[in-house]
Scaffold this motif. Structure first.
Motif, PDB file in Angstrom:
ATOM      1  N   PHE A  85       0.778  -1.228   0.000  1.00 41.39           N
ATOM      2  CA  PHE A  85       0.000   0.000   0.000  1.00 41.39           C
ATOM      3  C   PHE A  85       0.820   1.294   0.000  1.00 41.39           C
ATOM      4  O   PHE A  85       0.279   2.357  -0.295  1.00 41.39           O
ATOM      5  CB  PHE A  85      -0.925   0.027   1.222  1.00 41.39           C
ATOM      6  CG  PHE A  85      -1.871  -1.137   1.285  1.00 41.39           C
ATOM      7  CD1 PHE A  85      -2.919  -1.250   0.376  1.00 41.39           C
ATOM      8  CD2 PHE A  85      -1.719  -2.125   2.233  1.00 41.39           C
ATOM      9  CE1 PHE A  85      -3.794  -2.325   0.416  1.00 41.39           C
ATOM     10  CE2 PHE A  85      -2.590  -3.203   2.291  1.00 41.39           C
ATOM     11  CZ  PHE A  85      -3.626  -3.306   1.383  1.00 41.39           C
ATOM     12  N   LEU A  86       2.115   1.225   0.318  1.00 39.40           N
ATOM     13  CA  LEU A  86       2.881   2.461   0.448  1.00 39.40           C
ATOM     14  C   LEU A  86       4.122   2.521  -0.424  1.00 39.40           C
ATOM     15  O   LEU A  86       4.833   3.523  -0.410  1.00 39.40           O
ATOM     16  CB  LEU A  86       3.286   2.665   1.923  1.00 39.40           C
ATOM     17  CG  LEU A  86       2.128   2.883   2.894  1.00 39.40           C
ATOM     18  CD1 LEU A  86       2.646   2.996   4.313  1.00 39.40           C
ATOM     19  CD2 LEU A  86       1.319   4.121   2.526  1.00 39.40           C
ATOM     20  N   GLN A  87       4.406   1.478  -1.183  1.00 43.79           N
ATOM     21  CA  GLN A  87       5.506   1.508  -2.125  1.00 43.79           C
ATOM     22  C   GLN A  87       4.999   1.099  -3.493  1.00 43.79           C
ATOM     23  O   GLN A  87       4.061   0.314  -3.610  1.00 43.79           O
ATOM     24  CB  GLN A  87       6.645   0.570  -1.679  1.00 43.79           C
ATOM     25  CG  GLN A  87       7.373   1.057  -0.443  1.00 43.79           C
ATOM     26  CD  GLN A  87       8.513   0.130  -0.036  1.00 43.79           C
ATOM     27  OE1 GLN A  87       8.487  -1.062  -0.304  1.00 43.79           O
ATOM     28  NE2 GLN A  87       9.516   0.682   0.622  1.00 43.79           N
ATOM     29  N   SER A  88       5.634   1.646  -4.528  1.00 40.51           N
ATOM     30  CA  SER A  88       5.192   1.351  -5.892  1.00 40.51           C
ATOM     31  C   SER A  88       6.398   1.318  -6.829  1.00 40.51           C
ATOM     32  O   SER A  88       7.309   2.149  -6.696  1.00 40.51           O
ATOM     33  CB  SER A  88       4.195   2.415  -6.369  1.00 40.51           C
ATOM     34  OG  SER A  88       3.921   2.269  -7.751  1.00 40.51           O
ATOM     35  N   ALA A 105      11.865  -2.529  -0.460  1.00 40.56           N
ATOM     36  CA  ALA A 105      11.691  -1.905  -1.774  1.00 40.56           C
ATOM     37  C   ALA A 105      12.487  -2.626  -2.851  1.00 40.56           C
ATOM     38  O   ALA A 105      12.125  -2.597  -4.030  1.00 40.56           O
ATOM     39  CB  ALA A 105      12.116  -0.438  -1.714  1.00 40.56           C
ATOM     40  N   ALA A 106      13.575  -3.290  -2.446  1.00 42.74           N
ATOM     41  CA  ALA A 106      14.475  -3.895  -3.425  1.00 42.74           C
ATOM     42  C   ALA A 106      14.269  -5.388  -3.625  1.00 42.74           C
ATOM     43  O   ALA A 106      14.737  -5.950  -4.613  1.00 42.74           O
ATOM     44  CB  ALA A 106      15.928  -3.646  -3.014  1.00 42.74           C
ATOM     45  N   THR A 107      13.580  -6.065  -2.679  1.00 43.80           N
ATOM     46  CA  THR A 107      13.476  -7.515  -2.764  1.00 43.80           C
ATOM     47  C   THR A 107      12.075  -7.973  -2.431  1.00 43.80           C
ATOM     48  O   THR A 107      11.187  -7.182  -2.122  1.00 43.80           O
ATOM     49  CB  THR A 107      14.441  -8.185  -1.772  1.00 43.80           C
ATOM     50  OG1 THR A 107      13.937  -7.996  -0.447  1.00 43.80           O
ATOM     51  CG2 THR A 107      15.831  -7.607  -1.851  1.00 43.80           C
ATOM     52  N   SER A 108      11.904  -9.286  -2.451  1.00 47.53           N
ATOM     53  CA  SER A 108      10.652  -9.864  -1.989  1.00 47.53           C
ATOM     54  C   SER A 108      10.602  -9.788  -0.474  1.00 47.53           C
ATOM     55  O   SER A 108      11.622  -9.736   0.189  1.00 47.53           O
ATOM     56  CB  SER A 108      10.508 -11.315  -2.450  1.00 47.53           C
ATOM     57  OG  SER A 108      11.559 -12.097  -1.934  1.00 47.53           O
ATOM     58  N   ARG A 109       9.412  -9.782   0.107  1.00 46.45           N
ATOM     59  CA  ARG A 109       9.232  -9.510   1.524  1.00 46.45           C
ATOM     60  C   ARG A 109       9.827 -10.580   2.424  1.00 46.45           C
ATOM     61  O   ARG A 109      10.486 -10.278   3.401  1.00 46.45           O
ATOM     62  CB  ARG A 109       7.726  -9.366   1.846  1.00 46.45           C
ATOM     63  CG  ARG A 109       7.221  -7.972   1.721  1.00 46.45           C
ATOM     64  CD  ARG A 109       7.417  -7.441   0.310  1.00 46.45           C
ATOM     65  NE  ARG A 109       6.816  -8.318  -0.680  1.00 46.45           N
ATOM     66  CZ  ARG A 109       7.089  -8.270  -1.971  1.00 46.45           C
ATOM     67  NH1 ARG A 109       7.963  -7.437  -2.443  1.00 46.45           N
ATOM     68  NH2 ARG A 109       6.497  -9.094  -2.813  1.00 46.45           N
ATOM     69  N   LEU A 112      11.128   9.380   3.000  1.00 45.62           N
ATOM     70  CA  LEU A 112       9.842  10.053   3.167  1.00 45.62           C
ATOM     71  C   LEU A 112       8.842   9.156   3.875  1.00 45.62           C
ATOM     72  O   LEU A 112       8.103   9.604   4.771  1.00 45.62           O
ATOM     73  CB  LEU A 112       9.298  10.466   1.798  1.00 45.62           C
ATOM     74  CG  LEU A 112       7.922  11.137   1.775  1.00 45.62           C
ATOM     75  CD1 LEU A 112       7.926  12.426   2.589  1.00 45.62           C
ATOM     76  CD2 LEU A 112       7.483  11.394   0.341  1.00 45.62           C
ATOM     77  N   LEU A 113       8.828   7.876   3.524  1.00 48.16           N
ATOM     78  CA  LEU A 113       7.881   6.940   4.116  1.00 48.16           C
ATOM     79  C   LEU A 113       8.151   6.745   5.603  1.00 48.16           C
ATOM     80  O   LEU A 113       7.243   6.860   6.432  1.00 48.16           O
ATOM     81  CB  LEU A 113       7.964   5.598   3.389  1.00 48.16           C
ATOM     82  CG  LEU A 113       7.149   4.440   3.981  1.00 48.16           C
ATOM     83  CD1 LEU A 113       5.676   4.812   4.056  1.00 48.16           C
ATOM     84  CD2 LEU A 113       7.341   3.175   3.144  1.00 48.16           C
ATOM     85  N   LEU A 114       9.402   6.457   5.960  1.00 44.93           N
ATOM     86  CA  LEU A 114       9.726   6.224   7.367  1.00 44.93           C
ATOM     87  C   LEU A 114       9.468   7.482   8.197  1.00 44.93           C
ATOM     88  O   LEU A 114       8.899   7.408   9.297  1.00 44.93           O
ATOM     89  CB  LEU A 114      11.181   5.801   7.506  1.00 44.93           C
ATOM     90  CG  LEU A 114      11.594   5.357   8.908  1.00 44.93           C
ATOM     91  CD1 LEU A 114      10.924   4.035   9.265  1.00 44.93           C
ATOM     92  CD2 LEU A 114      13.112   5.220   9.024  1.00 44.93           C
ATOM     93  N   GLY A 115       9.869   8.632   7.675  1.00 44.01           N
ATOM     94  CA  GLY A 115       9.651   9.875   8.403  1.00 44.01           C
ATOM     95  C   GLY A 115       8.187  10.193   8.602  1.00 44.01           C
ATOM     96  O   GLY A 115       7.768  10.639   9.681  1.00 44.01           O
ATOM     97  N   THR A 116       7.391   9.937   7.577  1.00 43.89           N
ATOM     98  CA  THR A 116       5.961  10.220   7.682  1.00 43.89           C
ATOM     99  C   THR A 116       5.272   9.265   8.635  1.00 43.89           C
ATOM    100  O   THR A 116       4.385   9.661   9.397  1.00 43.89           O
ATOM    101  CB  THR A 116       5.300  10.143   6.297  1.00 43.89           C
ATOM    102  OG1 THR A 116       6.007  10.979   5.380  1.00 43.89           O
ATOM    103  CG2 THR A 116       3.855  10.614   6.362  1.00 43.89           C
TER     104      THR A 116
END
Length: 277
Positions: free
Chosen positions: A184-187, A262-266, A199-203
């Motif tokens: 939901f928060l990365q694309s 962001a770089a790999t599978s979860r 930006l994501l971690l700070g927000t």
């Protein structure tokens, strides 16, 4: 880091005593909230990057891949999820041996793998299954092989299941957080994934600071005899220094994790072997 084991808690990571680290170890919400403050500070790095690159960025560059209303919905949900994860984990530390806590918590990749299959459409491959199973089995063997002494959760020394339940709940919450961030928060459409991770971690941290401070009032209003009670007071002695160190470490770890997601599978992001990527 927040406790010195006592005679009755020779293998506990946190001893339930007021003198422990100036009382910080028995205030899990204070530790959790302070870490969100460190997360929010990352926004300064993102703002610096944004200003420094304003001339070089192209109008076609994608900073935010989703509409604003999407972030208004999912940022509070993900922020609450990871804050609840940290809070329940700190609670679990008060009644478990370190080795047992590690063994339970390192089942996280199993839950991440299970959740990401239906939610993210992850492919179930033999390599992923074996890598996840080996990592969990290896950590469990190392953690439990030392055969630590019992760590009683009560004054009578009787075993209690509650700390283990708190730890398992924390594992489930963190698994949902990892998968939720990716869903939901990365694309893939984002032009600057590293900057967007800042930006994501700070927000996420800023949202927690703005929305979750009433927890201090709620926990302080509880009966002091209840385990979840927390005194509403400034840290004493060296408690503030420990709080700052823990917050910095927490921020560093979670920033690295978001970059890795962001770089790999979860499920691979949670395994300790980077060569598996």
């Amino acid at each position: 880091c927040f406790a010195q084991p006592t005679a009755n808690h020779s293998n506990c990571s946190l001893a339930c005593v007021d003198t422990c680290a100036a009382g910080i170890g028995t205030r899990p919400w204070l530790i959790t909230y302070a870490a969100r403050l460190a997360w929010a500070s990352v926004l300064a790095l993102w703002c610096g990057w944004f200003m420094a690159t304003r001339e070089s960025r192209s109008p076609s560059d994608v900073i935010l891949a989703y509409p604003l209303r999407h972030y208004v919905l999912w940022l509070p949900i993900m922020s609450a999820t990871v804050a609840a994860c940290a809070y329940t984990w700190f609670i679990s530390l008060n009644g478990m041996p370190v080795s047992a806590n590690t063994a339970v918590y390192n089942t996280t990749p199993v839950f991440v793998f299970i959740i990401s299959v239906p939610v993210l459409g992850e492919k179930v491959t033999l390599k992923k299954v074996l890598a996840t199973a080996c990592a969990v089995a290896g950590v469990a063997v190392v953690a439990l092989d030392s055969n630590p002494p019992a760590c009683p959760s009560t004054a009578s020394g009787e075993f209690e299941f509650a700390p283990y339940a708190w730890c398992l709940l924390s594992v489930l919450l963190y698994s949902l957080y990892e998968v939720g961030v990716k869903k939901f928060l990365q694309s893939p459409a984002e032009t600057y994934p590293v900057a967007n991770s800042l930006l994501l971690l700070g927000t996420l941290g800023l949202v927690a600071l703005l929305l979750f401070w009433p927890m201090f009032l709620l926990l302080n209003s509880l009966d002091p005899t209840i385990d979840l009670y927390e005194e509403l007071a400034w840290p004493k002695g060296g408690g503030l220094q420990l709080l700052l160190v823990n917050s910095a470490l927490d921020m560093t770890f979670n920033l690295a994790l978001i970059l890795l997601i962001a770089a790999t599978s979860r499920e691979l992001a949670h395994l300790p072997q980077p060569t598996a990527f």
